[in-house]
Design a protein around this motif. Structure first.
Motif, PDB file in Angstrom:
ATOM      1  N   LEU A 115       0.844  -1.329   0.074  1.00  0.00           N
ATOM      2  CA  LEU A 115      -0.028   0.107   0.066  1.00  0.00           C
ATOM      3  C   LEU A 115       0.955   1.185   0.070  1.00  0.00           C
ATOM      4  CD1 LEU A 115      -2.495  -1.353   2.705  1.00  0.00           C
ATOM      5  CD2 LEU A 115      -2.918  -0.934   0.139  1.00  0.00           C
ATOM      6  N   SER A 116       0.391   2.177  -0.714  1.00  0.00           N
ATOM      7  CA  SER A 116       1.143   3.311  -0.929  1.00  0.00           C
ATOM      8  C   SER A 116       0.346   4.707  -0.620  1.00  0.00           C
ATOM      9  CB  SER A 116       1.969   3.580  -2.271  1.00  0.00           C
ATOM     10  OG  SER A 116       0.564   3.477  -3.202  1.00  0.00           O
ATOM     11  N   GLY A 117       0.956   5.538  -0.533  1.00  0.00           N
ATOM     12  CA  GLY A 117       0.276   7.111  -0.375  1.00  0.00           C
ATOM     13  C   GLY A 117       0.309   7.411   1.282  1.00  0.00           C
ATOM     14  N   SER A 118      -0.589   8.067   1.793  1.00  0.00           N
ATOM     15  CA  SER A 118      -0.334   8.532   3.159  1.00  0.00           C
ATOM     16  C   SER A 118      -1.181   7.844   4.065  1.00  0.00           C
ATOM     17  CB  SER A 118      -0.602  10.175   3.235  1.00  0.00           C
ATOM     18  OG  SER A 118      -2.060  10.116   3.103  1.00  0.00           O
ATOM     19  N   LEU A 119      -0.954   7.654   5.274  1.00  0.00           N
ATOM     20  CA  LEU A 119      -1.715   6.956   6.523  1.00  0.00           C
ATOM     21  C   LEU A 119      -2.920   8.312   6.811  1.00  0.00           C
ATOM     22  CD1 LEU A 119      -2.237   4.644   8.409  1.00  0.00           C
ATOM     23  CD2 LEU A 119      -0.971   5.862   9.854  1.00  0.00           C
TER      24      LEU A 119
END
Ligand SMILES: *[C@@H]1O[C@H](CO)[C@@H](O)[C@H](O)[C@H]1NC(C)=O
Ligand SMILES: *[C@@H]1O[C@H](CO)[C@@H](O)[C@H](O)[C@H]1NC(C)=O
Ligand SMILES: *[C@@H]1O[C@H](CO)[C@@H](O)[C@H](O)[C@H]1NC(C)=O
Ligand SMILES: *[C@@H]1O[C@H](CO)[C@@H](O)[C@H](O)[C@H]1NC(C)=O
Ligand SMILES: *[C@@H]1O[C@H](CO)[C@@H](O)[C@H](O)[C@H]1NC(C)=O
Ligand SMILES: *[C@@H]1O[C@H](CO)[C@@H](O)[C@H](O)[C@H]1NC(C)=O
Ligand SMILES: *[C@@H]1O[C@H](CO)[C@@H](O)[C@H](O)[C@H]1NC(C)=O
Ligand SMILES: *[C@@H]1O[C@H](CO)[C@@H](O)[C@H](O)[C@H]1NC(C)=O
Ligand SMILES: *[C@@H]1O[C@H](CO)[C@@H](O)[C@H](O)[C@H]1NC(C)=O
Ligand SMILES: *[C@@H]1O[C@H](CO)[C@@H](O)[C@H](O)[C@H]1NC(C)=O
Ligand SMILES: *[C@@H]1O[C@H](CO)[C@@H](O)[C@H](O)[C@H]1NC(C)=O
Ligand SMILES: *[C@@H]1O[C@H](CO)[C@@H](O)[C@H](O)[C@H]1NC(C)=O
Length: 718
Positions: A115-119
């Motif tokens: 998974l990528s992007g932000s939390l």
């Protein structure tokens, strides 16, 4: 609309599924009212929609079905989603903020995905989540300082380790997390200071792992307030300052680990003795000075002590003998001195690894050490020890790794006769000692059946290459360089089936290069043996250890034939087809004749040094086929004609060709005159471009490899 759909779905399940599937029946009986609400279902479907690879979960996540029965979803009795567990599913895409709308969610586990992007910040400031595990993904960006609308934060465990988070670690939240137990934020790129607000309100905090980041500043004194703190790890950061006194109030600590930072100061005896529960103390790779305090002996539970690579000095405390459970002592690269007799090793029956490399210890090896029958790895090299080995070393039946080099031990014959009884030895490094003795020739030296690495370098040993070496059938690396060995290279060398690294340089060897050298099995075959099985034991010491290199395993050593700096004569054998050889050094000998065309078939060569011989004739243009060549030297011979211009050959400096007055070409700034250049096989442009791309891609790699090889060899064996 949705509600209707929902109810029809429910009746379908109860009418069709229940009579047929026992499990469903059981579940339905246990939770008669089970079924998730539309709001939750829609949050989950939004999460699904955010995934670019969903690993088939959409098969089970059908809009028309009860989401409590979806894969990875757990509901409570009232049909509220309480857990989303989708670890190790190869999921790709981003984590939808919609997950934070699941107001009953207690546990979220998305670890081991891509998974990528932000939390989403809502997950961190959630008023319900207790366990949040998103470790081993590719999440990035800064963690938002969460909104503190809730007075009591329920979070207990946060695992965001092994991602790509950056920026400062949010700190305000931790003041309000009364229930916090564990944080693992290791292996990211956080920077700035470690928040100081741990344990302000949470008394249960027990695990903090911040290692492998770029945290700077000092270790927060506030950690000392954490009465339940068991594990604190913040190695491989940029922390400075000294260990705060307050830290030692955290007397539950079992694991205190800050290796590879810039900590300085002393290890205070009055403080360290408070940590009675300590099992693992790792402060290696800092700038600590002073002695190891006597009070270390009060740490009865200590299993591992790592104080390596600091600036500590003085004698060892005799009380170290009281740490009777200890398994591993690593004090290498300091300035400790005094005699090892001060430690009563008889009290340390569990000791498996002792590493005292690069210190200033004097005296002899203490007899008591031979009682440590569990010892697997012993490294005493680069100290000022002297004397002879005791026959009692044969008690060390588990010994696999022994390094005694760079001391002032005597009687190498005795040493080898004794060590043959350590039948599990695979690595024996005893060079730079035994100065001026004779290489033991005698037949009594046998055993060593398991030996894979033998280094007896730099001892000024006289005599021949002894026959007993031919019995070491498992030998992979042999270093006899920097002695005064004479005679010729024995033909039995080809019978060492596993040998891939042979260094006989800087001796007085004479005679011709035996054809046996060209028949060495490991240098002929492309297959690399799985040498140096790293699983052999847990504490295998790196063969060599500079401050920044921790290569555990010898397999990074090149396939090498180094005969440089001897008195070898005759020609380089035509049959030299050592296809997998990576490094060939015949320099500083009396070799004559031409450079064989066949060298161009050694296509894995990275280093070729034929300098300072009496070689004649032209440089074979086919050498331009050696695409991996990063070091090349034919200087100081009697070569003639044009320097071939294709491939790697044109990338070397003029010093590679110096001292051959009859060579010509652009590199040596000498016009080749009207003589026709020999027909160099000019590669086609397409081929050439490929080759250049390859060099650009891999050049730095091999460059580093060579550099590192040199550092390692000169540092360890040099
Ligand atoms: C999350 O799942 C992984 C893989 O099954 C497991 O190793 C890990 O312990 C889980 N995390 C938590 C907090 O239970
Ligand atoms: C993440 O950390 C938590 C708390 O230490 C732990 O329970 C969990 O097993 C870890 N997850 C993985 C994948 O190791
Ligand atoms: C934290 O997570 C890393 C993996 O990302 C793991 O290697 C390490 O053991 C964990 N720390 C603790 C204290 O469990
Ligand atoms: C650090 O994270 C990377 C990428 O997730 C992973 O491959 C590596 O094993 C992790 N290292 C440690 C020490 O956990
Ligand atoms: C914590 O440590 C400091 C300094 O060592 C000391 O002055 C203080 O009394 C300690 N606090 C508690 C609660 O033990
Ligand atoms: C190392 O310790 C010695 C005293 O033993 C001290 O003189 C020296 O300055 C220290 N070096 C560093 C880099 O701290
Ligand atoms: C090592 O310690 C000795 C005293 O035991 C001192 O004379 C010497 O300067 C120290 N060496 C280094 C490199 O700090
Ligand atoms: C080793 O100790 C002696 C005296 O104790 C000292 O003179 C010498 O400088 C030390 N060697 C190193 C490398 O620090
Ligand atoms: C010696 O090595 C063998 C094979 O690795 C192993 O089974 C045996 O237990 C070892 N012996 C001792 C005393 O450690
Ligand atoms: C090494 O030992 C020999 C004989 O025991 C002695 O003559 C010599 O001075 C010692 N060398 C060093 C550097 O201690
Ligand atoms: C070396 O050791 C052997 C025993 O292996 C002994 O017979 C011989 O006298 C010793 N030599 C010296 C110079 O101590
Ligand atoms: C080859 O061996 C000689 C003599 O040991 C050494 O000086 C030279 O640096 C070596 N060449 C390379 C490229 O390592």
């Amino acid at each position: 609309m949705q509600r209707e759909h929902h109810s029809s779905c429910k009746s379908k399940v109860s009418r069709l599924a229940m009579p047929f599937f026992g499990i469903v029946l059981l579940l339905a009986m246990a939770y008669p009212a089970t079924s998730c609400n539309e709001q939750e279902k829609s949050s989950l479907l939004q999460f699904l929609a955010g995934l670019s690879y969903e690993d088939g979960i959409a098969m089970s996540w059908q809009d028309g079905t009860d989401c409590c029965k979806w894969e990875g979803i757990t509901c409570n009795e009232t049909g509220t989603v309480i857990e989303v567990s989708l670890a190790s599913r190869s999921l790709e895409g981003s984590i939808s903020p919609s997950l934070s709308e699941l107001t009953g969610l207690l546990r979220l586990n998305l670890s081991y995905n891509s998974l990528s992007g932000s939390l989403p910040s809502g997950l961190l400031s959630s008023g319900n989540i207790t366990v949040l595990d998103v470790s081993f993904n590719r999440l990035s960006g800064n963690l938002q300082e969460p909104l503190l609308s809730i007075t009591e934060h329920p979070l207990q465990a946060l695992n965001i380790s092994s991602n790509m988070f950056t920026g400062e670690f949010p700190s305000t939240i931790w003041g309000k997390t009364r229930n916090l137990i564990a944080i693992n934020a290791s292996n990211n790129s956080f920077q700035g200071c470690i928040p100081s607000s741990f344990c302000i309100s949470s008394s249960s905090f027990s695990v903090l792992d911040l290692s492998f980041n770029q945290f700077s500043g000092s270790i927060p004194a506030g950690l000392g307030k954490c009465s339940e703190l068991r594990i604190v790890k913040a190695g491989h950061n940029c922390l400075s300052g000294s260990l705060p006194d307050e830290l030692f109030n955290a007397t539950s600590l079992q694991y205190l680990s800050f290796p590879d930072n810039s900590l300085h100061g002393l290890l205070d005896g009055a403080h360290i003795m408070k940590l009675r529960n300590l099992a693992n103390l790792d402060l290696g790779g800092n700038m600590l000075n002073g002695k190891i305090p006597e009070s270390i002996g009060q740490l009865k539970r200590l299993l591992e002590l790592h104080l390596n690579n600091n600036n500590m000095s003085g004698a060892l405390p005799s009380a170290l003998s009281n740490c009777t459970n200890i398994i591993m002592i690593d004090l290498k690269s300091n300035n400790f001195s005094g005699e090892l007799q001060i430690i009563n090793f008889f009290n340390l029956p569990n000791l498996q690894a002792l590493d005292l490399l690069y210190n200033n210890f004097t005296g002899t090896i203490p007899e008591s050490i031979y009682s440590c029958s569990n010892l697997i790895a012993l490294r005493l090299s680069s100290n000022n020890l002297h004397g002879q080995l005791s026959p009692r070393i044969s008690n060390l039946k588990s010994l696999v790794f022994l390094s005694l080099g760079a001391n002032n031990f005597t009687n190498i014959t005795n040493t080898l006769r004794i060590l043959k009884y350590c039948r599990n030895l695979t690595t024996l490094l005893i060079g730079t000692s035994f100065k001026g003795e004779a290489m033991p020739q005698d037949e009594i030296i046998d055993g060593f059946q398991n030996l894979r690495v033998l280094s007896i370098t730099d001892c000024s040993l006289s005599g021949n290459i002894p026959l007993w070496l031919s019995k070491l059938k498992n030998l992979e690396m042999l270093f006899l360089n920097r002695n005064q060995l004479s005679g010729s290279i024995p033909a039995w060398i080809k019978n060492l089936n596993s040998l891939f690294h042979l260094d006989l340089s800087r001796n007085n060897l004479t005679g011709e290069l035996p054809t046996a050298l060209t028949e060495m099995p490991m240098l002929r075959t492309e297959t690399t043996k799985a040498h140096m099985d790293s699983s052999a034991f847990k504490f295998e010491l790196p063969l060599y250890l500079a401050h920044s290199f921790q290569y555990r395993i010898a397999s990074t050593f090149k396939k090498t034939l180094d005969l440089g700096c001897n008195n070898l004569t005759g020609v380089i054998p035509q049959e030299i087809q050592l296809k997998s050889l990576q490094k060939l050094n015949f320099s500083f000998n009396g070799l004559s004749g031409e450079i064989p065309q066949q060298l161009s078939k050694l296509t894995n060569l990275q280093v070729l040094d034929l300098s300072s011989n009496h070689l004649t004739g032209a440089i074979p243009s086919a050498l331009s086929n050696l695409h991996f060549l990063s070091e090349f030297n034919v200087s100081h011979n009697d070569l003639e004609g044009p320097i071939p211009s294709g491939g790697q050959l044109s990338t070397f400096p003029s010093s590679s060709f110096d001292g051959n007055p009859k060579l010509c070409g652009i590199i040596v700034a000498k016009f080749c005159g009207s003589v026709e250049a020999p027909t160099v096989s000019v590669p086609s442009t397409e081929k050439m471009n490929k080759r250049i791309a390859f060099v650009i891609a891999f050049g730095p790699f091999f460059g580093v490899g060579v550099l590192y090889d040199q550092i390692v060899l000169s540092r360890y064996f040099g």
